[in-house]
Design an enzyme around this catalytic site. Structure first.
Site: not given
Ligand code: BG6
Length: 521
Positions: A267, A210, A67, A248, A180, A214, A368, A272, A109
């Site tokens: 998430d 993603h 935008r 993580e 995602k 890997k 996390k 994943h 958009f």
């Protein structure tokens, strides 16, 4: 105790070089949401790596769409991102010609005029650059814009291929990559799938995860199906249990508004971790064609028995120390509710009820601000009958650890096989030792970020490493009842783990009741 022997692995032959037919046809990659971090940090570096490796067609253009009016700064920004995110030297002679292929188009958009102008720009590029009507639309925006963009592409006739005027390409293609999160629960994923399928055929849609880009994730299939010795023991007769950890050490990295509506289960686990699980558990497909691989993955997800809320654990980090530095708790993060109920940690126990896996528990944990960044799959094998190695008082056997295959997805990529060896000396003492394969040692360090392979495959029209509608809905069908049960019963003791630890202690109980323990990573 002797130190573990390490039998390092070295490649015995040169890697196979890409076949010429793996180079895609000329095309335009159009990235919606191009002003976001993903484009600069991942997508552009990945495209550049492909270019450097000679895997991109010579005639390729990249159009960033967002935008904000960034016409003057976009190419420069992308250059910076490619240097920082791609391990590229500014002096690299291939960099300037690559950056020259990038353009920017500012539009809202939901703005019809914007799509008309974009369509004209793409046709002009076709004429000038010979990209022949082939288009890859990458939706890297926030998910609330997916519908607008997809519907507008449909309404403006941009979702179906149009042969270019000079007749040079008889079979042009249009494809879309969708980032995602693909839905928020089962109902929203179905609604989004219906909407996308009205505009694009399923074989035009590339739902990206993603993790599937890997190398270490793809290698699970190679490890299992290209080697004769592992698959024979890859079942309930030999395997005791499987652990999948996606830990993580980072927090939510300024993504408060997104994370507040997501949480660890949505998430990371729904996508994943479920992808990792399907690669570990699937039957050998009849080929590596997309349809064959996807069918086997869906069978795994559908064979998982409903996950009981009692077999789940939620956590949220409080203040703590990570890498020697104090960090705030989740509730103190920017734009997070001070009494937020969002989970930053999730652990589950699940079972796959099929002939291969019935009775083998799979334990999953993701979170996390844990003690370190590590994604690993541990396959714990059953103990053999150990009577032979007990001493006359019946002692000794308990120190013998069971065989283990640990697949290190990241960051120290590799695979370890643990087995027992006789400690030199007069007794029959046994010590666990490791056989270790390290990607970096065998093949050298790679700067690839996972998006290279996926972008290339989408340009080639190969959907093997992408999620299919059925798969997305199957994994949401597993997660949605947990999310609903959690929403009805908000946890009272959040935060329940300190940043920099291994998560809530209640997660240990998931395994301890069966005399198992999370592997120390
Ligand atoms: C993303 C999640 O999909 O994956 C992030 O939204 C997470 O929250 C990331 O940090 C993890 O990816 P990787 O490749 O760093 O393990």
């Amino acid at each position: 105790m002797p130190t573990a022997e390490e039998l390092h692995v070295t490649p015995v032959a040169a890697p196979v070089t890409p076949l010429p037919e793996r180079i895609p046809e000329p095309c335009i990659v159009i990235i919606f949401g191009a002003s976001g971090d993903l484009t600069k940090r991942k997508l552009l570096p990945a495209l550049y790596h492909l270019d450097q490796a000679g895997l991109l067609p010579e005639k390729i253009s990249v159009v960033g769409v967002a935008r904000r009016p960034l016409q003057d700064s976009f190419a420069g920004d992308m250059k910076e991102g490619t240097i920082a995110g791609g391990g590229v030297e500014e002096s690299d002679p291939k960099l300037a010609p690559f950056i020259d292929k990038i353009q920017y188009h500012a539009m809202n958009f939901d703005d019809a005029a914007g799509y008309n102008a974009l369509n004209k720009l793409l046709t002009d590029i076709d004429k000038k650059s010979g990209t022949c009507g082939n288009r890859l639309f990458y939706l890297a925006t926030a998910p609330e814009y997916f519908s607008d963009i997809i519907n507008s592409l449909g309404q403006h006739g941009m979702a179906k291929p149009v042969p270019c005027a000079d007749g040079s390409n008889k079979n042009p293609w249009v494809r879309t990559i969708i980032e995602k999160p693909f839905g928020h629960d089962l109902a929203s994923a179905k609604a989004l799938n219906d909407e996308v399928n009205k505009v694009f055929d399923e074989d035009q849609i590339f739902r990206i995860d993603h993790y599937l880009g890997k190398e270490t994730v793809q290698n699970i299939l190679v490890f299992r199906f290209a080697n004769g010795i592992f698959e024979n023991v890859w079942n309930r007769n030999y395997i005791d249990h499987v652990e999948i950890t996606a830990a993580e050490s980072i927090g939510i990295e300024g993504r408060g508004p997104f994370y507040e509506t997501a949480g660890a289960l949505r998430d990371v686990v729904q996508n994943h971790v479920m992808e990792l699980l399907s690669f570990v558990a699937m039957e050998p497909p009849i080929s590596f064609e997309a349809a064959a691989v996807r069918a086997e993955k869906v069978k795994v997800w559908k064979a998982i028995t409903p996950i009981h809320p009692a077999d789940t654990v939620r956590g949220q980090y409080g203040p703590g120390t990570v890498d020697g530095k104090p960090v705030v708790g989740y509730r103190q993060e920017d734009r997070v509710h001070p009494r937020s109920h969002t989970e930053t940690y999730a652990a589950l126990r699940l079972e796959i009820e099929n002939w291969r896996w019935a009775g083998v528990p799979f334990f999953i944990r993701a979170g996390k601000r844990l003690a370190k960044r590590v994604t690993e799959i541990s396959i714990h094998f059953k103990q053999p009958p150990l009577l032979l190695f007990k001493d006359h008082e019946g002692k000794g056997a308990e120190s013998i650890k069971s065989n283990l295959i640990s697949m290190r997805i990241q960051p120290d990529e590799g695979i370890t096989l643990r087995f027992g060896a006789k400690v030199p000396g007069p007794g029959m003492n046994i010590s666990p030792v490791n056989m270790d394969f390290s990607y970096a040692e065998a093949f050298g360090k790679s700067s690839a970020n996972g998006y290279e392979r996926l972008l290339l495959d989408a340009m080639l029209g190969d959907g093997t490493l992408f999620a299919h509608r059925d798969g997305v809905e199957a994994t949401w069908a597993l997660m949605t009842p947990i999310l609903e049960a959690w929403a009805k019963d908000p946890i009272k003791d959040f935060p329940n783990y300190a940043a920099g630890t291994w998560g809530p202690t209640t997660a240990d109980a998931l395994l301890e009741s069966e005399n198992r323990k999370w592997r120390k990573l």
